[in-house]
Write a protein that holds these residues in place. Structure first.
Motif, PDB file in Angstrom:
ATOM      1  N   ARG A   2       0.263 -21.599 -13.577  1.00 24.19           N
ATOM      2  CA  ARG A   2       0.172 -21.305 -15.009  1.00 24.19           C
ATOM      3  C   ARG A   2       1.428 -21.770 -15.754  1.00 24.19           C
ATOM      4  O   ARG A   2       1.349 -22.391 -16.819  1.00 24.19           O
ATOM      5  CB  ARG A   2      -0.024 -19.805 -15.222  1.00 24.19           C
ATOM      6  CG  ARG A   2      -0.231 -19.409 -16.693  1.00 24.19           C
ATOM      7  CD  ARG A   2      -0.076 -17.921 -16.891  1.00 24.19           C
ATOM      8  NE  ARG A   2       1.294 -17.476 -16.607  1.00 24.19           N
ATOM      9  CZ  ARG A   2       2.303 -17.641 -17.469  1.00 24.19           C
ATOM     10  NH1 ARG A   2       2.101 -18.231 -18.639  1.00 24.19           N
ATOM     11  NH2 ARG A   2       3.504 -17.217 -17.158  1.00 24.19           N
ATOM     12  N   LYS A   3       2.592 -21.472 -15.182  1.00 24.92           N
ATOM     13  CA  LYS A   3       3.840 -21.857 -15.838  1.00 24.92           C
ATOM     14  C   LYS A   3       3.954 -23.372 -15.989  1.00 24.92           C
ATOM     15  O   LYS A   3       4.420 -23.870 -17.015  1.00 24.92           O
ATOM     16  CB  LYS A   3       5.024 -21.319 -15.039  1.00 24.92           C
ATOM     17  CG  LYS A   3       5.211 -19.815 -15.149  1.00 24.92           C
ATOM     18  CD  LYS A   3       6.429 -19.364 -14.363  1.00 24.92           C
ATOM     19  CE  LYS A   3       6.644 -17.855 -14.486  1.00 24.92           C
ATOM     20  NZ  LYS A   3       7.817 -17.405 -13.706  1.00 24.92           N
ATOM     21  N   ARG A   4       3.530 -24.111 -14.986  1.00 27.88           N
ATOM     22  CA  ARG A   4       3.617 -25.570 -15.075  1.00 27.88           C
ATOM     23  C   ARG A   4       2.606 -26.131 -16.063  1.00 27.88           C
ATOM     24  O   ARG A   4       2.920 -27.018 -16.858  1.00 27.88           O
ATOM     25  CB  ARG A   4       3.415 -26.187 -13.691  1.00 27.88           C
ATOM     26  CG  ARG A   4       4.676 -26.151 -12.832  1.00 27.88           C
ATOM     27  CD  ARG A   4       4.411 -26.674 -11.449  1.00 27.88           C
ATOM     28  NE  ARG A   4       3.617 -25.741 -10.651  1.00 27.88           N
ATOM     29  CZ  ARG A   4       3.120 -26.011  -9.457  1.00 27.88           C
ATOM     30  NH1 ARG A   4       3.310 -27.200  -8.921  1.00 27.88           N
ATOM     31  NH2 ARG A   4       2.421 -25.117  -8.793  1.00 27.88           N
ATOM     32  N   ILE A   5       1.387 -25.636 -16.022  1.00 33.12           N
ATOM     33  CA  ILE A   5       0.354 -26.127 -16.936  1.00 33.12           C
ATOM     34  C   ILE A   5       0.740 -25.855 -18.384  1.00 33.12           C
ATOM     35  O   ILE A   5       0.527 -26.685 -19.270  1.00 33.12           O
ATOM     36  CB  ILE A   5      -1.009 -25.483 -16.604  1.00 33.12           C
ATOM     37  CG1 ILE A   5      -1.537 -26.007 -15.263  1.00 33.12           C
ATOM     38  CG2 ILE A   5      -2.014 -25.756 -17.716  1.00 33.12           C
ATOM     39  CD1 ILE A   5      -1.833 -27.473 -15.247  1.00 33.12           C
ATOM     40  N   ASN A   6       1.318 -24.680 -18.659  1.00 35.45           N
ATOM     41  CA  ASN A   6       1.707 -24.320 -20.022  1.00 35.45           C
ATOM     42  C   ASN A   6       3.016 -24.973 -20.455  1.00 35.45           C
ATOM     43  O   ASN A   6       3.453 -24.791 -21.594  1.00 35.45           O
ATOM     44  CB  ASN A   6       1.834 -22.801 -20.145  1.00 35.45           C
ATOM     45  CG  ASN A   6       0.491 -22.098 -20.006  1.00 35.45           C
ATOM     46  OD1 ASN A   6      -0.557 -22.731 -20.154  1.00 35.45           O
ATOM     47  ND2 ASN A   6       0.510 -20.812 -19.721  1.00 35.45           N
ATOM     48  N   GLY A   7       3.659 -25.697 -19.565  1.00 37.02           N
ATOM     49  CA  GLY A   7       4.893 -26.383 -19.922  1.00 37.02           C
ATOM     50  C   GLY A   7       6.129 -25.513 -19.889  1.00 37.02           C
ATOM     51  O   GLY A   7       7.198 -25.926 -20.358  1.00 37.02           O
ATOM     52  N   GLU A   8       6.023 -24.291 -19.346  1.00 32.88           N
ATOM     53  CA  GLU A   8       7.202 -23.425 -19.253  1.00 32.88           C
ATOM     54  C   GLU A   8       8.210 -24.008 -18.271  1.00 32.88           C
ATOM     55  O   GLU A   8       9.421 -23.865 -18.462  1.00 32.88           O
ATOM     56  CB  GLU A   8       6.775 -22.015 -18.830  1.00 32.88           C
ATOM     57  CG  GLU A   8       5.849 -21.331 -19.834  1.00 32.88           C
ATOM     58  CD  GLU A   8       5.406 -19.954 -19.365  1.00 32.88           C
ATOM     59  OE1 GLU A   8       6.139 -19.344 -18.567  1.00 32.88           O
ATOM     60  OE2 GLU A   8       4.326 -19.493 -19.787  1.00 32.88           O
ATOM     61  N   ILE A   9       7.734 -24.609 -17.211  1.00 38.05           N
ATOM     62  CA  ILE A   9       8.586 -25.316 -16.257  1.00 38.05           C
ATOM     63  C   ILE A   9       7.872 -26.612 -15.888  1.00 38.05           C
ATOM     64  O   ILE A   9       6.638 -26.681 -15.904  1.00 38.05           O
ATOM     65  CB  ILE A   9       8.862 -24.475 -14.984  1.00 38.05           C
ATOM     66  CG1 ILE A   9       7.543 -23.997 -14.358  1.00 38.05           C
ATOM     67  CG2 ILE A   9       9.761 -23.301 -15.288  1.00 38.05           C
ATOM     68  CD1 ILE A   9       7.737 -23.238 -13.056  1.00 38.05           C
TER      69      ILE A   9
END
Length: 528
Positions: free
Chosen positions: A328-335
């Motif tokens: 989720r974090k990667r898909i949302n661009g958080e990391i």
């Protein structure tokens, strides 16, 4: 006004004479009766006959212009006048009653022609407006043709150019005007021109369009260009095919991009399929791609993994929330990049340790995750062994003094924060030095190993034992009161006495302390 009359005369031609003649007739004679002309009745009949024939000719000519309401009204009035003229041609009367009828007939004729003239003027104005609208449409069409970057052209049934836009003419190194009347043979090599000619002929004969045909043509610059060509039949108002209309687009740059993309994909495929590391692509939580190494790692065929939910298929249930959160974090661009480990599950159900390196990319216009995955089970085992060497006593297998210092601090902090009680056993071997002197150091090592085993056999998974000196030991009993700790201590003391004392006269002294004493728990246990 002058333009309107000009258009009208252009449309009616010499028939204008037949329209003016009855008007002049009416102005000279229309308001007079035959008796006022002072001519014989026979002459009157002749004059009436000429008048009747003139009106009849004009009536049939004007009837073709019956497009305006005023012309229609004039024709209706003229019809009544002609009917009266018909009677006049065969009946000769001299009564005053008939004189009034002649007057009415002439008035009707005059009004009828006035309406026809008025309607003709309106029709002429409409014709002029139509010409203006047509000119505007021609200008719009020309602007549209010349502003479109695609090649647009019209050909007649002999495949000669009738009209082309600037883009098409520029591709042939000429102007639109110079292309009119010429064929593809004037601009392309013979082989390419013949193919274009055959395509045009096929469209003309079959009436079926040719849609998006990809072909390679030599343009004015002498270079090969990839062209997407569409050719359709060109119809007239009667539905007859009078030629072809073509729209072509230069897609050379698009083809070049596709070629480079294919080369890139081929390089990636070769690299991925020969890689000793698993490679994967995930989008919307679904596996889109795995290389042979990844499929081998999980025990599946590649086709069995493609399209499957990654969490449900290859992730251990206890680690799915962690993996889901990382995705989720990667898909949302958080990391953008992560590196972490989790427990994976093979097709057979076997669990192994996996480590992933993954980053966010855009795949087919939507975010996705691409990365590498490795089976690190053996590495984990090696790490555990290395860790054991640093935190465990090599002889007894118990934890060492350094690790004891880490754990006792953790236990004291847990007690301070959450009031989690624990107890401590401080154990010392009695008579161990005499045993070493009597039986030797090798036997002494065996005794230490036996004591370590006795500790492990009497402890829970949450408890831990430590060798902090030559014959000194500490045991941490988690969630254990001082009274419960005494029972554990007594059990250990009895087993040592049973297993070691009969042979080596070995006993143990055990001090007990609990967390209520605070940070002095180790010192108190030692003194106890």
């Amino acid at each position: 006004m002058r333009n309107a009359i000009g258009v009208f005369f252009k449309k009616t031609g010499f028939y204008l004479v037949f329209l003016i003649l009855p008007v002049v007739w009416f102005l000279i004679f229309g308001l007079k009766t035959p008796t006022q002309w002072e001519i014989s009745p026979i002459s009157t009949i002749s004059i009436r006959g000429v008048y009747f024939c003139t009106c009849l000719v004009v009536y049939f000519i004007i009837k073709k212009l019956k497009k305006v309401k005023y012309i229609k009204i004039g024709i209706e009035l003229l019809t009544i006048s002609l009917f009266i003229n018909l009677l006049d041609g065969f009946i000769l009367n001299k009564s005053n009653f008939l004189m009034s009828r002649y007057l009415a007939k002439d008035i009707l004729t005059g009004i009828g022609f006035l309406f026809i003239i008025m309607g003709s003027y309106i029709l002429a104005r409409q014709e002029r407006n139509i010409e203006t609208d047509l000119q505007i449409e021609r200008n719009l069409f020309k602007t549209l043709m010349d502003s479109i970057p695609d090649y647009i052209y019209f050909k007649d049934r002999e495949n000669k150019f009738v009209r082309v836009n600037k883009a098409r003419a520029k591709a042939s190194g000429t102007t639109p005007e110079k292309m009119i009347g010429k064929t593809d043979f004037d601009f392309f090599p013979e082989k390419e021109a013949k193919q274009a000619f055959d395509d045009d002929t096929r469209v003309l004969k079959t009436g079926k369009p040719l849609i998006n045909k990809i072909e390679e043509l030599t343009l004015y610059d002498g270079k090969k260009h990839w062209i997407s060509a569409t050719k359709v039949p060109w119809y007239n108002d009667k539905g007859e095919i009078i030629g072809t209309m073509g729209i072509s687009r230069d897609i050379t740059s698009h083809i070049e991009v596709q070629r480079k993309l294919q080369e890139s994909e081929e390089k990636f495929r070769i690299l991925a399929e020969s890689s000793p590391i698993g490679i994967y692509l995930i989008q919307d939580g679904v596996i889109k791609y795995v290389n042979p190494k990844a499929s081998e790692m999980f025990g599946y065929k590649i086709d069995e993994l493609i399209g499957k939910d990654v969490l449900e298929t290859v992730i251990h249930p206890d680690d799915r929330d962690m993996v889901r959160e990382n995705i989720r974090k990667r898909i949302n661009g958080e990391i953008n990049f992560v590196n972490y480990s989790f427990r994976a599950v093979k097709k057979t159900g076997e669990v192994f340790d996996a480590e992933v390196f993954g980053s966010r990319i855009i795949y087919r216009d939507r975010p996705a995750i691409i990365g590498m995955i490795m089976d690190v089970t053996e590495r984990k085992k090696m790490e555990e062994k290395l860790r054991d060497l640093t935190i465990k006593d090599y002889l007894t297998g118990l934890f060492n003094y350094r690790y004891f210092n880490e754990r006792i601090k953790e236990q004291i902090n847990l007690f301070k924060r959450y009031r989690e009680v624990f107890s401590l056993l401080y154990i010392d071997i009695d008579g161990f030095k005499n045993c070493n002197d009597t039986y030797g150091h090798q036997k002494g090592d065996e005794i230490l190993q036996s004591i370590g085993k006795i500790f492990r056999d009497n402890l829970r998974d949450t408890d831990s034992a430590y060798r902090i000196g030559g014959e000194e030991f500490v045991i941490i009993l988690a969630h254990t009161s001082k009274e419960q700790a005494r029972k554990v201590a007594e059990r250990i003391r009895e087993q040592v006495h049973q297993k070691l004392y009969p042979f080596y006269k070995i006993t143990v002294s055990i001090g007990v302390a609990d967390s209520k004493i605070g940070e002095e728990v180790v010192k108190i246990a030692d003194e106890a």
